[in-house]
Design an enzyme around this catalytic site. Sequence first.
Site, PDB file in Angstrom:
ATOM      1  N   LYS A  22     -24.722   6.968  23.840  1.00  0.00           N
ATOM      2  CA  LYS A  22     -25.187   8.431  23.965  1.00  0.00           C
ATOM      3  C   LYS A  22     -26.708   8.376  23.605  1.00  0.00           C
ATOM      4  O   LYS A  22     -27.124   9.470  24.342  1.00  0.00           O
ATOM      5  CB  LYS A  22     -24.531   8.620  22.523  1.00  0.00           C
ATOM      6  CG  LYS A  22     -24.919  10.016  22.128  1.00  0.00           C
ATOM      7  CD  LYS A  22     -23.795  10.433  21.042  1.00  0.00           C
ATOM      8  CE  LYS A  22     -23.870   9.949  19.656  1.00  0.00           C
ATOM      9  NZ  LYS A  22     -24.867  10.643  19.009  1.00  0.00           N
ATOM     10  N   SER A  23     -27.443   7.681  23.103  1.00  0.00           N
ATOM     11  CA  SER A  23     -28.770   7.882  22.687  1.00  0.00           C
ATOM     12  C   SER A  23     -29.540   7.755  23.996  1.00  0.00           C
ATOM     13  O   SER A  23     -30.555   8.834  24.351  1.00  0.00           O
ATOM     14  CB  SER A  23     -29.425   6.672  21.905  1.00  0.00           C
ATOM     15  OG  SER A  23     -28.987   6.788  20.573  1.00  0.00           O
ATOM     16  N   ARG A  27     -31.765  10.844  26.512  1.00  0.00           N
ATOM     17  CA  ARG A  27     -32.907  10.561  26.927  1.00  0.00           C
ATOM     18  C   ARG A  27     -33.318  10.616  28.541  1.00  0.00           C
ATOM     19  O   ARG A  27     -34.270  10.933  28.985  1.00  0.00           O
ATOM     20  CB  ARG A  27     -33.541   9.102  26.331  1.00  0.00           C
ATOM     21  CG  ARG A  27     -34.033   9.442  24.832  1.00  0.00           C
ATOM     22  CD  ARG A  27     -33.745   7.906  24.156  1.00  0.00           C
ATOM     23  NE  ARG A  27     -34.305   7.809  22.773  1.00  0.00           N
ATOM     24  CZ  ARG A  27     -33.382   8.373  21.652  1.00  0.00           C
ATOM     25  NH1 ARG A  27     -32.288   8.569  21.871  1.00  0.00           N
ATOM     26  NH2 ARG A  27     -34.040   8.172  20.575  1.00  0.00           N
ATOM     27  N   GLY A 100     -27.439  16.328  16.766  1.00  0.00           N
ATOM     28  CA  GLY A 100     -28.850  15.938  16.150  1.00  0.00           C
ATOM     29  C   GLY A 100     -29.885  15.449  16.835  1.00  0.00           C
ATOM     30  O   GLY A 100     -30.911  15.765  17.139  1.00  0.00           O
ATOM     31  N   ARG A 128     -28.038  20.290   9.012  1.00  0.00           N
ATOM     32  CA  ARG A 128     -28.609  19.128   8.724  1.00  0.00           C
ATOM     33  C   ARG A 128     -30.250  19.375   8.786  1.00  0.00           C
ATOM     34  O   ARG A 128     -30.648  20.393   9.236  1.00  0.00           O
ATOM     35  CB  ARG A 128     -28.243  18.281  10.027  1.00  0.00           C
ATOM     36  CG  ARG A 128     -26.932  17.791   9.917  1.00  0.00           C
ATOM     37  CD  ARG A 128     -26.391  16.970  11.211  1.00  0.00           C
ATOM     38  NE  ARG A 128     -26.985  15.777  11.178  1.00  0.00           N
ATOM     39  CZ  ARG A 128     -26.842  15.039  12.139  1.00  0.00           C
ATOM     40  NH1 ARG A 128     -26.242  15.289  13.253  1.00  0.00           N
ATOM     41  NH2 ARG A 128     -27.758  13.782  12.224  1.00  0.00           N
ATOM     42  N   GLN A 176     -35.085   9.701  15.894  1.00  0.00           N
ATOM     43  CA  GLN A 176     -35.126  11.118  16.341  1.00  0.00           C
ATOM     44  C   GLN A 176     -36.283  11.700  16.351  1.00  0.00           C
ATOM     45  O   GLN A 176     -36.922  12.211  16.908  1.00  0.00           O
ATOM     46  CB  GLN A 176     -34.015  11.812  15.847  1.00  0.00           C
ATOM     47  CG  GLN A 176     -32.649  11.499  16.315  1.00  0.00           C
ATOM     48  CD  GLN A 176     -31.577  12.068  15.575  1.00  0.00           C
ATOM     49  OE1 GLN A 176     -31.647  12.973  14.711  1.00  0.00           O
ATOM     50  NE2 GLN A 176     -30.218  11.671  15.762  1.00  0.00           N
ATOM     51  N   ASP A 321     -25.243   3.960  12.522  1.00  0.00           N
ATOM     52  CA  ASP A 321     -24.124   4.695  13.007  1.00  0.00           C
ATOM     53  C   ASP A 321     -22.793   3.926  12.744  1.00  0.00           C
ATOM     54  O   ASP A 321     -21.922   4.449  12.784  1.00  0.00           O
ATOM     55  CB  ASP A 321     -24.329   5.184  14.537  1.00  0.00           C
ATOM     56  CG  ASP A 321     -25.361   6.034  14.825  1.00  0.00           C
ATOM     57  OD1 ASP A 321     -25.748   6.794  13.723  1.00  0.00           O
ATOM     58  OD2 ASP A 321     -26.158   6.137  15.649  1.00  0.00           O
ATOM     59  N   ARG A 352     -21.926  11.121   5.098  1.00  0.00           N
ATOM     60  CA  ARG A 352     -20.876   9.819   5.362  1.00  0.00           C
ATOM     61  C   ARG A 352     -20.723   8.746   4.297  1.00  0.00           C
ATOM     62  O   ARG A 352     -20.010   7.748   4.274  1.00  0.00           O
ATOM     63  CB  ARG A 352     -21.272   9.067   6.621  1.00  0.00           C
ATOM     64  CG  ARG A 352     -21.312   9.686   7.983  1.00  0.00           C
ATOM     65  CD  ARG A 352     -21.564   9.209   9.214  1.00  0.00           C
ATOM     66  NE  ARG A 352     -21.337   9.711  10.483  1.00  0.00           N
ATOM     67  CZ  ARG A 352     -21.775   9.604  11.497  1.00  0.00           C
ATOM     68  NH1 ARG A 352     -22.936   8.787  11.762  1.00  0.00           N
ATOM     69  NH2 ARG A 352     -21.541  10.337  12.487  1.00  0.00           N
ATOM     70  N   ARG A 394     -17.426   9.750  13.978  1.00  0.00           N
ATOM     71  CA  ARG A 394     -17.480   8.330  13.462  1.00  0.00           C
ATOM     72  C   ARG A 394     -16.549   8.030  12.364  1.00  0.00           C
ATOM     73  O   ARG A 394     -15.916   7.059  12.206  1.00  0.00           O
ATOM     74  CB  ARG A 394     -18.732   7.941  13.419  1.00  0.00           C
ATOM     75  CG  ARG A 394     -19.588   7.917  14.612  1.00  0.00           C
ATOM     76  CD  ARG A 394     -20.786   6.976  14.461  1.00  0.00           C
ATOM     77  NE  ARG A 394     -21.775   7.305  15.431  1.00  0.00           N
ATOM     78  CZ  ARG A 394     -21.903   7.081  16.563  1.00  0.00           C
ATOM     79  NH1 ARG A 394     -21.047   6.468  17.305  1.00  0.00           N
ATOM     80  NH2 ARG A 394     -23.028   7.552  17.428  1.00  0.00           N
TER      81      ARG A 394
HETATM   82  C1  S3P Z   1     -30.222   8.529  17.287  1.00  0.00           C
HETATM   83  C2  S3P Z   1     -30.945   8.014  16.128  1.00  0.00           C
HETATM   84  C3  S3P Z   1     -30.322   7.752  14.872  1.00  0.00           C
HETATM   85  C4  S3P Z   1     -28.845   7.723  14.907  1.00  0.00           C
HETATM   86  C5  S3P Z   1     -28.428   9.061  16.043  1.00  0.00           C
HETATM   87  C6  S3P Z   1     -29.048   8.587  17.343  1.00  0.00           C
HETATM   88  C7  S3P Z   1     -31.316   8.568  18.620  1.00  0.00           C
HETATM   89  O1  S3P Z   1     -30.854   8.629  13.971  1.00  0.00           O
HETATM   90  O2  S3P Z   1     -28.300   7.947  13.818  1.00  0.00           O
HETATM   91  O3  S3P Z   1     -26.783   8.814  16.285  1.00  0.00           O
HETATM   92  O4  S3P Z   1     -30.600   8.670  19.833  1.00  0.00           O
HETATM   93  O5  S3P Z   1     -32.348   8.614  18.447  1.00  0.00           O
HETATM   94  P1  S3P Z   1     -32.114   8.600  13.084  1.00  0.00           P
HETATM   95  O6  S3P Z   1     -32.903   9.555  13.758  1.00  0.00           O
HETATM   96  O7  S3P Z   1     -31.752   8.758  11.637  1.00  0.00           O
HETATM   97  O8  S3P Z   1     -32.684   7.265  13.500  1.00  0.00           O
END
Ligand code: S3P
Length: 450
Positions: A22-23, A27, A100, A128, A176, A321, A352, A394
């Site tokens: 996903k991350s 990107r 997010g 959030r 993030q 996560d 969570r 999750r």
């Molecule tokens: C992510 C960073 C994480 C993670 C999220 C994805 C990302 O959050 O929990 O599911 O893709 O950069 P943080 O910003 O708290 O590191």
Amino acid sequence: MSEFRVKAISKLQAEFSVPGDKSMSHRAAILGGLSNGVCTVRNFLPSEDCVNTLNAMKALGAPHEVLDTLPGYGPVNLRIHGQSMKLSQPAAPIDCGNAGTGMRLLAGLLAGQDFPTELFGDASLSSRPMGRITVPLGQMGANIETRGEKPGCAPLYIHPAKLTPITYEMPMASAQVKSAVLLAGMFAEGKTTVIQPAETRDHTERMLADFRVSTRREGNAISIFGGQIPEACDFTVPGDISSAAFWLVAAAALPGSRLLIKDVGLNPTRTAILKVLSRMGAHMTEIVHSSEGEPIGNIEIHGAELTGTTLFIDEIPNLIDEIPVIAVAAALARGRTIIRNAKELRVKETDRITTVVNGLRAMGAEVDEFEDGMEITGGRPLHAATIDSCGDHRIAMAFAIAGLFASGETVIRNTECVNTSYPGFSHHLDAIRHERSQASDFSLPTQATA
Ligand code: S3P
């Protein structure tokens, strides 16, 4: 409303791969759209979160063609037409859905444009905290209004602005936030630096390098010089270790099991779950078969009687996560597992800490809740319960795994949300639940079912 119904299993023997990371998919959509040409992205995660980011880039003037689709879910192979850092004003507000990552990264990207944009999301995303990005971006000269019902929350109104570089010391370890500031830094003249209090996932830095955008790393400080144009490249997204985590825990906690997860991302800023499961007693081998850019490989795991462990403070951002499913492993292990310094869990898709503690208690586990985590005394037999995911993917998936070890039939309600990160989860769950082991049992169906 869809649900999972799960009963205990006695056997888990399987080999399969999980959908794309996903991350990295977020990107790839963003950097592909900023690049100076045509980029082919393979194994993109066809989930709602990532498709929203892809569509956001399209609305900003960077179109894509879908080469292959996972029918019922979305695009897996695509060609993105980069616009050499020149984006255009979208015709309408941009929907970030539940993501997010999508919203925070896009806010960084849009903070320094000469046109206004509005980013909005669903009820969970709208509650959030966005101050964590509007503060540093504001220091760079961005003008972002948070117009949510809750102070500091989305929708975000991003006014046109000219950015200046900053050095920003992040108060929390967040990939993030780091990525939002680095993306904004690409549009600021000069050197923008982010200092992280602890290591966070480094996909942005690695992918920038793939696109020939140089960043500099000194200790925990990462810098970028504005004005570089990403060079178009092709990118194959490895499987998401955060999705693999559900099955790794199921296999780890079941003595006699054997699971091989193939072609999964093994970036060391994401693999702390493997260290934790090893400490708990699972037998595991990791075979990296490509380490250029993002490491990718196979994980083979054999189940055992697990014992409790303590998560180290510097592991927390690396497995944030995975904590819901690690908590499930802890409930199945003998002894105490301590998960502290994890307050960030309270501002994820749900709180969570509370959703995990309540769910585990409903299934008979002994859990103490703390502001920054929980302590679980494992070993009590779990029994079936009805668990509401509260719209958190999750939570839905972690409790489906708990159900594989509980007496009776566990019902997880409100499971559509799993499509935000793991399209096809229910199909894989079905195969595991029915103790199937053929490769064909794990090939994803052509219809979306949650
Ligand atoms: C992510 C960073 C994480 C993670 C999220 C994805 C990302 O959050 O929990 O599911 O893709 O950069 P943080 O910003 O708290 O590191």
